[in-house]
Write a protein that holds these residues in place. Structure first.
Motif, PDB file in Angstrom:
ATOM      1  N   ALA A 188       0.829  -1.206   0.000  1.00 34.07           N
ATOM      2  CA  ALA A 188       0.000   0.000   0.000  1.00 34.07           C
ATOM      3  C   ALA A 188       0.864   1.256   0.000  1.00 34.07           C
ATOM      4  CB  ALA A 188      -0.935  -0.007   1.209  1.00 34.07           C
ATOM      5  N   PRO A 204      -6.962   2.555   8.399  1.00 37.83           N
ATOM      6  CA  PRO A 204      -6.694   1.623   7.295  1.00 37.83           C
ATOM      7  C   PRO A 204      -6.118   2.335   6.079  1.00 37.83           C
ATOM      8  CG  PRO A 204      -8.915   1.308   8.186  1.00 37.83           C
ATOM      9  CD  PRO A 204      -8.385   2.581   8.769  1.00 37.83           C
ATOM     10  N   TYR A 252      -5.496   1.841   1.734  1.00 38.13           N
ATOM     11  CA  TYR A 252      -6.210   1.206   0.629  1.00 38.13           C
ATOM     12  C   TYR A 252      -5.275   1.058  -0.566  1.00 38.13           C
ATOM     13  CZ  TYR A 252     -10.293   2.108   3.465  1.00 38.13           C
ATOM     14  OH  TYR A 252     -11.185   2.128   4.508  1.00 38.13           O
ATOM     15  N   ASP A 311      -5.307   0.169  -4.558  1.00 38.86           N
ATOM     16  CA  ASP A 311      -6.204   0.098  -5.708  1.00 38.86           C
ATOM     17  C   ASP A 311      -5.843  -1.057  -6.635  1.00 38.86           C
ATOM     18  OD1 ASP A 311      -7.613   2.360  -4.890  1.00 38.86           O
ATOM     19  OD2 ASP A 311      -6.242   3.724  -5.946  1.00 38.86           O
ATOM     20  N   GLY A 337      -4.831  -7.233  -0.231  1.00 39.99           N
ATOM     21  CA  GLY A 337      -4.993  -5.838   0.172  1.00 39.99           C
ATOM     22  C   GLY A 337      -5.699  -4.977  -0.857  1.00 39.99           C
ATOM     23  N   GLN A 341      -9.571  -5.580  -0.044  1.00 35.18           N
ATOM     24  CA  GLN A 341     -10.060  -5.244   1.281  1.00 35.18           C
ATOM     25  C   GLN A 341      -9.123  -4.197   1.870  1.00 35.18           C
ATOM     26  OE1 GLN A 341      -9.627  -9.111   3.312  1.00 35.18           O
ATOM     27  NE2 GLN A 341      -8.058  -8.164   4.585  1.00 35.18           N
ATOM     28  N   SER A 342      -9.499  -3.580   2.946  1.00 28.91           N
ATOM     29  CA  SER A 342      -8.653  -2.552   3.549  1.00 28.91           C
ATOM     30  C   SER A 342      -7.417  -3.175   4.182  1.00 28.91           C
ATOM     31  CB  SER A 342      -9.439  -1.764   4.608  1.00 28.91           C
ATOM     32  OG  SER A 342      -9.869  -2.622   5.647  1.00 28.91           O
ATOM     33  N   GLN A 348      -5.040  -3.030   7.255  1.00 31.62           N
ATOM     34  CA  GLN A 348      -5.102  -2.508   8.605  1.00 31.62           C
ATOM     35  C   GLN A 348      -4.327  -3.378   9.574  1.00 31.62           C
ATOM     36  OE1 GLN A 348      -9.213  -2.660  10.039  1.00 31.62           O
ATOM     37  NE2 GLN A 348      -9.659  -4.207   8.492  1.00 31.62           N
TER      38      GLN A 348
END
Length: 308
Positions: free
Chosen positions: A53, A119, A121, A123, A211, A214-215, A217
């Motif tokens: 991320a 969290p 994100y 893409d 990832g 979903q978020s 975290q």
């Protein structure tokens, strides 16, 4: 239930299963070869997701994000193997559990300190976004199909590594008789570090790939770790083939159970009660599956075999 919905859910189960395999394969290698109970394996999954991320946010490249995830998780694996794990190989399993549980806390707080509590994100890359039309007119997300493909490629690669390479021969021999291969000149410490780094990299890759759907975290790895343990128990500890078959069984059982059980229970219950009861029972199905396998074969489906 329509045939299209059933096929979509089967594909969802396969996608969940192959991603779970990436976690379980590294875990079964580490446990099967080293005899180590590594509760921190889920933290390496989290490290890979956060590294991906962060790299994607900095570069805008999903490919570089995957490289970052693999590199960060492998490096973290090497560091903890050299600093902590190496001292635990001959320790009682309780000491291994306590030490690796402490590593979970260290990784969780360290990640929270670096990235914060909110969290992140990741893409889906543009080339893999949107649906693809399958035979029969089924619309299915291209990215999820790509995840299935990646999992199958990794499974084939691990089979080739363990069965067709010198390193794989050393890994199999290290599982059976570490003293003998050490006497034959193999540096067992380097071999263990390499195996641990490989397992960590697989966990990091799984975290990065998941990832994007979903978020990302803190603590995201622990639920997956539980499922990975269930997977290797079903498949047989130390077996790559067992990890793959077990992961597919867990993925399909969990996904299809969540769909079919509420529908079946509507025959005897009101729809709302059937949905609640079905969801509760569906969460138990994989453990029922594990219990049934262990009653039939206590060592798991492929337990007692060399990593294969």
């Amino acid at each position: 239930m329509s045939a299209i919905l059933l096929i979509e859910q089967v594909l969802n189960g396969l996608q969940f299963g192959v991603m779970l395999f990436l976690m379980a394969a590294g875990l079964t290698l580490i446990f099967g070869v080293m005899g180590l109970i590594n509760l921190a394996h889920g933290s390496l999954y989290m490290v890979g997701a956060f590294a991906a991320a962060a790299a994607a946010a900095a570069t805008g490249s999903f490919a570089l994000a995957l490289v970052a995830a693999l590199s960060a998780a492998a490096l973290a694996g090497v560091l903890i193997e050299v600093a902590v794990i190496r001292r635990l190989y001959d320790a009682p399993h309780l000491d291994q559990v306590l030490a690796t549980f402490a590593l979970i806390l260290v990784f969780s707080e360290g990640t929270r300190w670096v990235f914060g509590s909110f969290p992140l994100y990741l893409d889906i890359p543009d080339a893999l976004s949107g649906p693809v039309t399958l035979p029969g007119g089924i619309q299915y997300p291209l990215y999820r199909l790509a995840l299935i493909g990646v999992g199958l490629v990794v499974a084939a690669g691990l089979w080739w590594l363990t069965q067709r390479t010198r390193l794989g021969m050393q890994i199999r021999a290290g599982k059976d008789d570490r003293e003998m291969i050490a006497a034959l000149g193999v540096d067992i410490s380097k071999l263990y570090t390499l195996v641990f780094a490989l397992g960590a990299a697989l966990a990091g890759l799984a975290g990065a790939l998941v990832g994007a759907i979903q978020s990302v975290q803190v603590g995201m790895g622990e639920p997956v770790l539980i499922l990975a343990f269930v997977t290797i128990v079903i498949g047989g500890i130390g077996s790559i083939k067992g990890a793959f078959i077990g992961a597919l069984l867990v993925g399909l059982t969990d996904t299809l159970g969540g769909i079919f059980l509420p529908l079946i229970l509507t025959v005897a219950m009101a729809p709302e009660a059937a949905a609640q009861t079905g969801a509760a029972l569906a969460s138990m199905l994989i453990y029922i599956l594990m219990g049934a396998v262990l009653v039939w074969k206590p060592t798991g489906l492929f337990g007692g075999a060399r990593p294969a």
